[in-house]
Structures are given as structure tokens and as C-alpha cells.
Design an enzyme around this catalytic site. Structure first.
Site, PDB file in Angstrom:
ATOM      1  N   CYS A 122      28.361  43.796 -13.140  1.00  0.00           N
ATOM      2  CA  CYS A 122      28.842  44.985 -13.849  1.00  0.00           C
ATOM      3  C   CYS A 122      28.781  46.252 -13.009  1.00  0.00           C
ATOM      4  O   CYS A 122      29.250  47.303 -13.435  1.00  0.00           O
ATOM      5  CB  CYS A 122      28.067  45.178 -15.142  1.00  0.00           C
ATOM      6  SG  CYS A 122      26.372  45.709 -14.871  1.00  0.00           S
ATOM      7  N   LYS A 159      10.574   2.871   2.837  1.00  0.00           N
ATOM      8  CA  LYS A 159      10.524   4.317   2.615  1.00  0.00           C
ATOM      9  C   LYS A 159      11.136   4.744   1.280  1.00  0.00           C
ATOM     10  O   LYS A 159      12.167   4.224   0.875  1.00  0.00           O
ATOM     11  CB  LYS A 159      11.287   5.041   3.744  1.00  0.00           C
ATOM     12  CG  LYS A 159      10.721   4.806   5.137  1.00  0.00           C
ATOM     13  CD  LYS A 159       9.347   5.405   5.323  1.00  0.00           C
ATOM     14  CE  LYS A 159       9.372   6.895   5.547  1.00  0.00           C
ATOM     15  NZ  LYS A 159       9.705   7.302   6.908  1.00  0.00           N
ATOM     16  N   LYS A 201       2.150   4.585   1.485  1.00  0.00           N
ATOM     17  CA  LYS A 201       2.160   5.140   2.839  1.00  0.00           C
ATOM     18  C   LYS A 201       1.792   6.618   2.715  1.00  0.00           C
ATOM     19  O   LYS A 201       2.600   7.449   2.299  1.00  0.00           O
ATOM     20  CB  LYS A 201       3.540   4.970   3.474  1.00  0.00           C
ATOM     21  CG  LYS A 201       3.577   5.368   4.928  1.00  0.00           C
ATOM     22  CD  LYS A 201       4.860   4.896   5.585  1.00  0.00           C
ATOM     23  CE  LYS A 201       4.875   5.172   7.076  1.00  0.00           C
ATOM     24  NZ  LYS A 201       4.832   6.594   7.400  1.00  0.00           N
ATOM     25  N   CYS A 241      25.695  44.308 -19.863  1.00  0.00           N
ATOM     26  CA  CYS A 241      26.250  43.615 -18.686  1.00  0.00           C
ATOM     27  C   CYS A 241      26.755  42.235 -19.131  1.00  0.00           C
ATOM     28  O   CYS A 241      26.020  41.465 -19.745  1.00  0.00           O
ATOM     29  CB  CYS A 241      25.176  43.465 -17.620  1.00  0.00           C
ATOM     30  SG  CYS A 241      25.662  42.370 -16.271  1.00  0.00           S
ATOM     31  N   GLU A 287       0.848  -1.193   0.000  1.00  0.00           N
ATOM     32  CA  GLU A 287       0.000   0.000   0.000  1.00  0.00           C
ATOM     33  C   GLU A 287       0.877   1.232   0.000  1.00  0.00           C
ATOM     34  O   GLU A 287       1.989   1.192   0.502  1.00  0.00           O
ATOM     35  CB  GLU A 287      -0.849   0.034   1.293  1.00  0.00           C
ATOM     36  CG  GLU A 287      -1.771  -1.139   1.419  1.00  0.00           C
ATOM     37  CD  GLU A 287      -2.415  -1.211   2.805  1.00  0.00           C
ATOM     38  OE1 GLU A 287      -2.396  -0.207   3.539  1.00  0.00           O
ATOM     39  OE2 GLU A 287      -2.921  -2.284   3.143  1.00  0.00           O
ATOM     40  N   CYS A 344      24.451  45.674  -9.560  1.00  0.00           N
ATOM     41  CA  CYS A 344      24.619  44.371 -10.200  1.00  0.00           C
ATOM     42  C   CYS A 344      25.966  43.782  -9.781  1.00  0.00           C
ATOM     43  O   CYS A 344      27.000  44.446  -9.924  1.00  0.00           O
ATOM     44  CB  CYS A 344      24.548  44.534 -11.717  1.00  0.00           C
ATOM     45  SG  CYS A 344      25.068  43.042 -12.594  1.00  0.00           S
ATOM     46  N   CYS A 349      19.119  44.175 -13.518  1.00  0.00           N
ATOM     47  CA  CYS A 349      20.242  44.987 -13.949  1.00  0.00           C
ATOM     48  C   CYS A 349      19.832  45.506 -15.323  1.00  0.00           C
ATOM     49  O   CYS A 349      19.507  44.721 -16.208  1.00  0.00           O
ATOM     50  CB  CYS A 349      21.507  44.134 -14.067  1.00  0.00           C
ATOM     51  SG  CYS A 349      22.811  44.948 -14.998  1.00  0.00           S
ATOM     52  N   ASP A 401       0.866  10.390   3.447  1.00  0.00           N
ATOM     53  CA  ASP A 401       1.429  11.357   4.375  1.00  0.00           C
ATOM     54  C   ASP A 401       0.323  12.213   4.992  1.00  0.00           C
ATOM     55  O   ASP A 401      -0.070  13.231   4.461  1.00  0.00           O
ATOM     56  CB  ASP A 401       2.417  12.244   3.606  1.00  0.00           C
ATOM     57  CG  ASP A 401       3.363  12.955   4.549  1.00  0.00           C
ATOM     58  OD1 ASP A 401       3.343  12.658   5.752  1.00  0.00           O
ATOM     59  OD2 ASP A 401       4.120  13.814   4.058  1.00  0.00           O
ATOM     60  N   TYR A 430      -7.132   2.105   5.742  1.00  0.00           N
ATOM     61  CA  TYR A 430      -6.117   1.122   5.376  1.00  0.00           C
ATOM     62  C   TYR A 430      -6.101  -0.140   6.242  1.00  0.00           C
ATOM     63  O   TYR A 430      -5.291  -1.028   6.010  1.00  0.00           O
ATOM     64  CB  TYR A 430      -4.720   1.741   5.307  1.00  0.00           C
ATOM     65  CG  TYR A 430      -4.233   2.425   6.579  1.00  0.00           C
ATOM     66  CD1 TYR A 430      -4.052   1.719   7.761  1.00  0.00           C
ATOM     67  CD2 TYR A 430      -3.918   3.785   6.568  1.00  0.00           C
ATOM     68  CE1 TYR A 430      -3.595   2.351   8.906  1.00  0.00           C
ATOM     69  CE2 TYR A 430      -3.449   4.417   7.712  1.00  0.00           C
ATOM     70  CZ  TYR A 430      -3.302   3.693   8.883  1.00  0.00           C
ATOM     71  OH  TYR A 430      -2.859   4.313  10.004  1.00  0.00           O
TER      72      TYR A 430
HETATM   73  S1  IVH Z   1      -0.557   0.487   8.673  1.00  0.00           S
HETATM   74  C1  IVH Z   1       0.904  -1.758  12.173  1.00  0.00           C
HETATM   75  N1  IVH Z   1      -0.947   1.518   6.288  1.00  0.00           N
HETATM   76  O1  IVH Z   1       2.102   5.382   8.792  1.00  0.00           O
HETATM   77  C2  IVH Z   1       0.553  -1.007  10.967  1.00  0.00           C
HETATM   78  N2  IVH Z   1      -0.086   2.920   7.987  1.00  0.00           N
HETATM   79  O2  IVH Z   1       3.948   4.221  11.405  1.00  0.00           O
HETATM   80  C3  IVH Z   1       0.112   0.345  11.272  1.00  0.00           C
HETATM   81  N3  IVH Z   1       0.291   5.233   7.302  1.00  0.00           N
HETATM   82  O3  IVH Z   1       1.059   6.764  11.569  1.00  0.00           O
HETATM   83  C4  IVH Z   1      -0.087   1.263  10.173  1.00  0.00           C
HETATM   84  N4  IVH Z   1      -0.388   4.994   5.221  1.00  0.00           N
HETATM   85  O4  IVH Z   1      -0.842   6.623   9.932  1.00  0.00           O
HETATM   86  C5  IVH Z   1      -0.526   1.733   7.547  1.00  0.00           C
HETATM   87  N5  IVH Z   1      -1.370   2.310   4.133  1.00  0.00           N
HETATM   88  C6  IVH Z   1      -0.949   2.522   5.390  1.00  0.00           C
HETATM   89  C7  IVH Z   1      -0.505   3.787   5.823  1.00  0.00           C
HETATM   90  C8  IVH Z   1      -0.073   3.941   7.139  1.00  0.00           C
HETATM   91  C9  IVH Z   1       0.077   5.838   6.134  1.00  0.00           C
HETATM   92  C10 IVH Z   1       0.848   5.873   8.519  1.00  0.00           C
HETATM   93  C11 IVH Z   1       0.049   5.588   9.744  1.00  0.00           C
HETATM   94  C12 IVH Z   1       1.043   5.569  10.875  1.00  0.00           C
HETATM   95  C13 IVH Z   1       2.352   5.405  10.166  1.00  0.00           C
HETATM   96  C14 IVH Z   1       2.952   4.085  10.530  1.00  0.00           C
END
Ligand code: IVH
Length: 684
Positions: free
Chosen positions: A412, A315, A117, A432, A115, A409, A427, A119, A227
Site C-alpha cells: 500500500c 541414508k 547413524k 492496507c 543402528e 509497505c 505497516c 551425526d 557403536y
Molecule cells: S560404523 C565400517 N556405526 O559414520 C563401519 N558409524 O562413514 C564404520 N557413524 O565417521 C562405522 N553412527 O563416525 C558406524 N552407528 C554407527 C555410526 C557410525 C555414526 C559415523 C562414523 C563414521 C561414519 C561412517
């Protein structure tokens, strides 16, 4: 007269319809009815409930924003703690995680769900008998804040879900976030109102979710992806993929990019493909969460500290890092603009060594309060030039020095000016050396006069040797002069002479662009060139005549007039004409009508299969028009690699976007039908 039961049934039916269409619009992104039709349903239900207050239910769609402001948030104890995730920063660490799980499970292969992650902020939301009961932030994982009233305002989070799934009471977990487009739009509005801007979508989402007044939260463009199933009673799924399927089926918004992978190679493929394309998402994703699929394996693997062994955050390389701002340098551009840039303590950003970053202009530096000596956050997105996001104020020592633009400038020594209504300093010395070097590079570059073999070092050598003092001097160069330069053989000199010769025949639009008139980019140059038969006619045009051309505003017109008033510039034009650089063409009064007639395009970023000029020519040949800036009238913005600020503007205005493939398709097949539905997100 309607009887009581009839009214209750009518209200229930309206709620069912509204919930259905809300789900189609906000969760599935596939609306079936128009805004206006949706509004009528909402109005009817509102009227019915106003007449019969006894029929109002907390889960009614009219009750998303209803609660009174709070003094403070209560705290909510999570029934099952919200865990965090261990990180894997490269393929080796991912493999190590996988190997350890395989060893403990004593299985060589198992499926994993990948999935994005997201933000944003983690939340846990409970449901009883299909109705939303509570919603809480993650907090410390054991206890969070009760933000139920605020979560209810997020339209993609259902207030009621189907109870057919066999689940009893349950809790879902997900990420609340602010889409980039909504963030940009919101910040533009705030700037208009003179309100402070949010630094990034994550902070903006956190701020919105922690409002004590849910009516404020309701005005912010929040969204949510669910999620995970936190805990559940009743018939529960036996794998994570199955849980996601059930959650989606009963009405939750799950991420459409989730993927079940058979092995670690598939996980790597998923990761790599998103590493490249994550910039195209309308939300930030800082990695991939990999979760082992069967729940039975979660039991067997357990956790270390707060981190489950059955999941890992793989990551993406960081695109934001913190480093020292050693100094602010000034580069003089071809139009004479003084461009400040950051000189940084070298730092690795997403695998690339960064020593310099853009700082835009003085206002931007002021607004962000960036000082020399600051620790600053530096961001590198995609392939674009790194930029300084802002200072880390908490790390200040008091030794940092505020920046001000030099008054002369740096190259020049001429006094610099800042025109009214402009953010840049210039300028104004047309001779220049710095300006001239940039101008010469531009003049000979691809898309302009396109002189083969004339790169940066040759332009510099020609200026240093005193052989080229204005752009027209190029046309009096001789092969002997060239071979007299360091590291220049006869063969290269011949090539360059041929390149110069070929460039004499470039069309008028290229020449106008090549001259480097302030505010005249390629699209503008093309509009001007189309309206006049030759360079003399442009030189003699008044500001009124120029503004009569669609797409040319007073600022551009003034800039052109000022350019051609300057005696030095008139002299260069005469020299060019004498050297045979004097394109003429017939002015086409009417643009041919074609499948793209009436449609206007803005190009941002580079395309792989066509140059910007080719794209423009093809659009125009089909009757469309191409403009240099995005406005409400823009039909499409064509987004290539390394798009610029035009994309931001397009996102803010909700302009339709085309990628390269879609653009090509449109050039071959003509325009698609107009969008079925106008924008409703955020206020439907
Ligand atoms: S699962 C044990 N799935 O990432 C699993 N987390 O440290 C727990 N996050 O603050 C999280 N997208 O809010 C999971 N598809 C995703 C996610 C996700 C973002 C964030 C979550 C948490 C941090 C995990």
C-alpha cells in the site's frame, strides 16, 4: 587415626560407588541417588585424595578434568584403520548392497544389526586392564589426533570398565556428539554473553573436542555412543550384536535403538520408522547403519577401498541442501508485520520441491549475513516450512547484495515502522489490502469464527469485488451478492450463508482471537475473555487492568489498548455488535480446583485427536492453566506435530514435555508424580 590401608580402601570404595552412580546416571539414564548425595561422595573422595595425594589414580572420577592445556595435539596411529561406509540412498541401492553380499557369501539370508547413524565425530578409545588409555579422532582413518584428555571429560565414557568380560586390551569406537537440548542451552547462554553462536550441534561438538584446554571441553555438553569393538585381545565375541551386548554390560553407553534384524524387510521397517520419528531424538541422525551380524562373514566379505562390504549407510533423504537465493520477497501479515521470505532456485529437499523458505526478520538476515545472490543452505525438518540456515560464504563472487527492509509497505505504500524492542517491521495502515486479506483469512478460519466454505479464493474475490472492506462486512453479505461472484452456485452460496449465520454465536475468546490483535494468540485471547463479560468491557479496559490478569504482560496489554484506541477498529466492533456478533458470558471468578490445579501448560504443534481449543478447554476444566509462552513456571509443554519455537525454549529451560498420548493420559488419569531427580546432566 586411620591407617594407610584403611584410607586406601575407603578411597577405592568411594570410587566404586561414584563410578556406579555415574554409570546409572550418564549411561543408563536411571539415577538411584540425588545430586546432593552424589556431590557428597565426590567431595569426600576429593578431600581424601587431597590429604593423601599418593592415592590419586588417573582413573579416579576426580581426575576427569585435570590435565594441563596442550600446545598442540599429538598424533596417534590407529592399530586397525577406521573404515568409512558406502552409502545407499534408496531401497533399490540397499537391496543391491544386500544382493552383492549374499552372492559373495553364498548365503541367501543372514542377520543384520541396524543402528542410527549419529551425526557427530568418530573416535577410537583404547583400554588396558580395564582403564582408559588413549582416545583419538578418526583423522584420515589411519592416524588421528590424541584427544584423550578431552574424551575423559565426557561423563558417559567410563574411565574404568569391568574386566570380567574376558577381553584383554581392546579398542572401542563410537560417535561423540552434542545433544540438541545441550546445544540450544549452550547457544542461549552464549547469546546472553554476546559470544558467537555455533551453527549446528555437529560443529559445536567438533569444536569442543578440539580444544587444547580440557577444562573448556568439560563445560560443553558432549556425549558419546559406542557403536563398535575396534580390535580386542582375549576372549572376543563372534558377532557384532554380541560385541554390543558385552560393551554395554561392562559399562559403555550403546544406543538403545540398535536392533538385530533377520532380513532386509525388517531393515526397511526400521529405516521407515526412524525416517518418521527421528525428529523426536535429542541428537541428529542422518541415516541407518546396517551391519551384517556374524564377524566370520566380515572376514569373508572384506572391503573395497576403504569401505567394508559387510556394512552400509542407508541414508535418510537430505534435509539440508544448497541452492541460490534469487531474491528476498516481502509478505505482509495480518497484523501488518512485514515478513521477508527467500525466493530460491527450486531444489529438492528430502523428496519435496522447495522454491521458498522463511527468513524470519531483518535482524536474523543480518546476523546470518544472508545476501541476495548468495548460495544458501536450506533446511527442511519434518513438516515445517523450509528455512534458510545461512550463506555458503566460500562461494561468494562479490556480486551479492546485502538486504535491507523496504521503507514503505510493498503493497500500500505506507511508511513502515519498527517498534522499539521488536524485531519486526510493520505497516501501520489498518486498511492496507494485503493486511486485510490476511486478517480476513484469519478471521474466518478454523479456531476463530470458523466460517465453513470461506476459503482463500473466496476471501480474495470478496475483497476484489469490494463487498468486504472490514471483517464486519461479512455479516451484511447476501446470497445474491455471493452468487454474483465467479464460479459460485446457489448451493455453495447457501452453505456459506449458513456458515456465516452459525459464526455469530462463537464465544468471546474466539472473537478476541479472530480480531487479529498483535501479540494476541488463542491462549492470550482466552485469558482475556475469561476476565471480562463482553467485548465492550475489553475495549474499555486499561493497561493496568489487563496486566492484572495472570499471563498478560505489559507488551500484550499495550497492544490491546492501542488496538481499541484506533477509531477504525472501534467502528468495526460497533458494526459487529449491530450484526449480532456480541458474545456475553459470566465471568468465573475462581477457576474450579481439579487434578491439574497449580499446573501450567504450553501447547506447541498440532494434536491429532483434539484441536488446540479443545485441549485448552479440557486442561482448564481440570483446574490447569494454559499459557502462550514457555517460562520457568511452565510445568509441561505439550508437543504435537510441527512444533514451533516454544519447543526450543522448553528444551533450553529443561521443561518437561508431553506427547499427545501422554497428554491424553494426563487428562484422563491426572498428573504423574513429580520427577524423582532434578537435572544433573552436564554438571554432576
Ligand atoms: S560404523 C565400517 N556405526 O559414520 C563401519 N558409524 O562413514 C564404520 N557413524 O565417521 C562405522 N553412527 O563416525 C558406524 N552407528 C554407527 C555410526 C557410525 C555414526 C559415523 C562414523 C563414521 C561414519 C561412517
Amino acid at each position: 587415626m586411620t591407617n594407610g590401608a584403611g584410607v586406601a580402601e575407603r578411597a577405592a570404595e568411594l570410587r566404586r560407588q561414584i563410578d556406579y552412580h555415574n554409570h546409572r546416571y550418564h549411561v543408563l539414564d536411571e539415577p538411584e541417588i540425588s545430586d546432593a548425595e552424589f556431590d557428597i561422595l565426590m567431595r569426600d573422595l576429593g578431600a581424601l585424595e587431597a590429604e593423601h595425594p599418593e592415592l590419586v589414580r588417573p582413573e579416579s572420577p576426580t581426575q576427569r578434568v585435570g590435565a594441563a592445556p596442550l600446545d598442540a595435539f599429538d598424533s596417534i596411529q590407529h592399530k586397525v584403520p577406521l573404515l568409512s561406509l558406502g552409502n545407499a540412498f534408496d531401497a533399490v541401492e540397499l537391496k543391491a548392497w544386500h544382493t552383492r553380499a549374499a552372492r559373495i557369501l553364498d548365503e541367501s539370508s543372514f542377520a543384520m544389526v541396524c543402528e542410527l547413524k549419529i551425526d557427530g565425530l568418530a573416535v577410537a578409545v583404547t583400554y588396558e586392564e580395564g582403564s582408559l588409555k588413549t582416545g583419538a579422532t578418526r583423522g584420515d582413518g589411519l592416524k588421528g589426533e590424541d584427544v584423550t584428555q578431552n574424551l575423559r571429560t565426557i561423563k558417559s565414557l567410563p574411565l574404568v570398565v569391568s574386566t570380567d568380560s574376558g577381553l584383554g586390551r581392546f579398542e572401542v569406537r563410537g560417535e561423540v556428539y552434542m545433544p540438541r537440548s545441550g546445544f540450544d542451552r549452550m547457544n542461549l547462554e552464549r547469546a546472553d554473553q554476546g559470544l558467537p553462536l555455533f551453527a549446528n550441534p555437529r560443529n559445536a561438538a567438533a569444536g569442543a573436542l578440539r580444544q587444547l584446554d580440557p577444562r573448556v571441553t568439560a563445560t560443553r555438553p558432549l556425549d558419546i555412543f559406542i557403536y563398535a569393538l575396534g580390535w580386542a585381545e582375549g576372549t572376543t565375541p563372534d558377532s557384532h550384536a554380541e560385541a554390543l551386548r558385552v560393551l554395554k554390560e561392562i559399562g559403555f553407553r550403546t544406543n538403545p535403538h540398535n536392533r538385530l534384524c533377520k532380513n532386509i524387510d525388517e531393515v526397511e521397517d526400521y529405516f521407515r520408522s526412524w525416517l518418521e520419528s527421528r525428529e523426536s531424538l535429542d541428537y541428529g541422525a542422518d541415516g541407518v547403519v546396517v551391519k551384517i551380524n556374524p564377524f566370520e562373514m566380515h572376514q569373508r566379505l572384506g572391503e573395497v577401498g576403504r569401505e567394508p562390504r559387510w556394512a552400509v549407510a542407508y541414508k535418510f533423504p537430505a534435509t539440508q541442501v544448497v541452492t541460490r537465493l534469487l531474491d528476498i520477497g516481502i509478505n505482509v501479515g495480518r497484523t501488518g508485520s512485514l515478513n521477508p521470505f527467500a525466493i530460491l532456485e527450486p531444489v529438492d529437499v528430502g523428496g519435496v520441491r522447495v522454491k521458498m523458505a522463511t527468513l524470519h526478520n531483518e535482524d536474523d538476515i543480518r546476523r546470518k549475513d544472508i545476501r541476495v545472490g548468495d548460495w544458501v543452505t536450506v533446511e527442511r525438518a519434518g513438516e515445517v516450512i523450509p528455512q534458510v540456515v545461512g550463506p555458503v560464504v566460500s562461494r561468494r563472487t562479490g556480486q551479492e547484495k546485502p538486504f535491507s527492509m523496504p521503507e514503505i509497505c510493498p503493497v500500500c505504500g505506507t511508511q513502515v515502522v519498527r517498534p522499539e524492542d521488536e524485531a519486526m517491521h510493520y505497516c501501520v495502515n489498518a486498511t492496507c489490502p494485503a493486511q486485510f486479506y490476511e486478517l480476513l483469512k484469519h478471521f474466518v478460519g478454523r479456531g476463530m469464527m470458523d466460517i465453513d466454505g470461506m476459503g482463500e479464493s473466496l476471501t480474495l474475490a470478496l475483497i476484489d469485488a469490494g463487498l468486504v472492506n472490514d471483517v464486519a462486512d461479512i455479516y451484511s453479505l447476501t446470497a445474491d451478492q455471493l452468487t454474483g461472484l465467479e464460479r459460485m452456485g446457489e448451493k455453495s452460496a447457501d452453505n456459506i450463508m449458513r456458515g456465516i449465520e452459525a459464526s455469530r454465536g462463537r464465544p468471546l475468546d474466539r472473537l478476541v482471537f479472530a480480531l487479529g490483535v498483535r501479540h494476541v494468540g488463542f491462549e492470550t485471547a482466552r485469558l482475556i475473555a475469561q476476565a471480562f463479560p463482553n467485548i465492550d468491557a475489553i475495549r474499555d479496559a486499561s493497561a493496568e487492568r489487563l496486566t492484572a490478569i495472570p499471563g498478560i504482560g505489559p507488551k500484550i496489554a499495550d497492544s490491546i489498548v492501542v488496538y481499541f484506541q484506533e477509531p477504525k477498529n472501534r467502528e468495526v466492533i460497533e458494526k459487529l455488535k449491530k450484526a449480532g456478533v456480541d458474545p456475553h458470558h459470566e465471568v468465573q471468578e475462581e477457576v474450579a480446583a481439579g487434578p491439574l490445579t497449580g499446573l501450567s501448560f504450553v501447547l506447541t504443534g498440532g494434536l491429532d485427536t483434539m484441536t488446540r481449543e479443545e485441549t485448552t478447554a479440557r486442561i482448564v476444566a481440570l483446574g490447569g492453566s494454559v499459557s502462550s509462552s514457555v517460562s520457568k513456571k511452565t510445568s509441561f509443554v505439550v508437543v504435537g506435530t510441527e512444533p514451533g519455537s516454544k519447543l526450543q525454549k522448553a528444551l533450553a529451560l529443561g521443561t518437561r514435555q508431553l506427547n499427545e498420548a501422554e497428554m491424553l493420559k494426563l487428562l484422563e488419569e491426572g498428573p504423574p508424580p513429580a520427577p524423582a531427580e532434578p537435572e544433573r546432566k552436564g554438571n554432576g
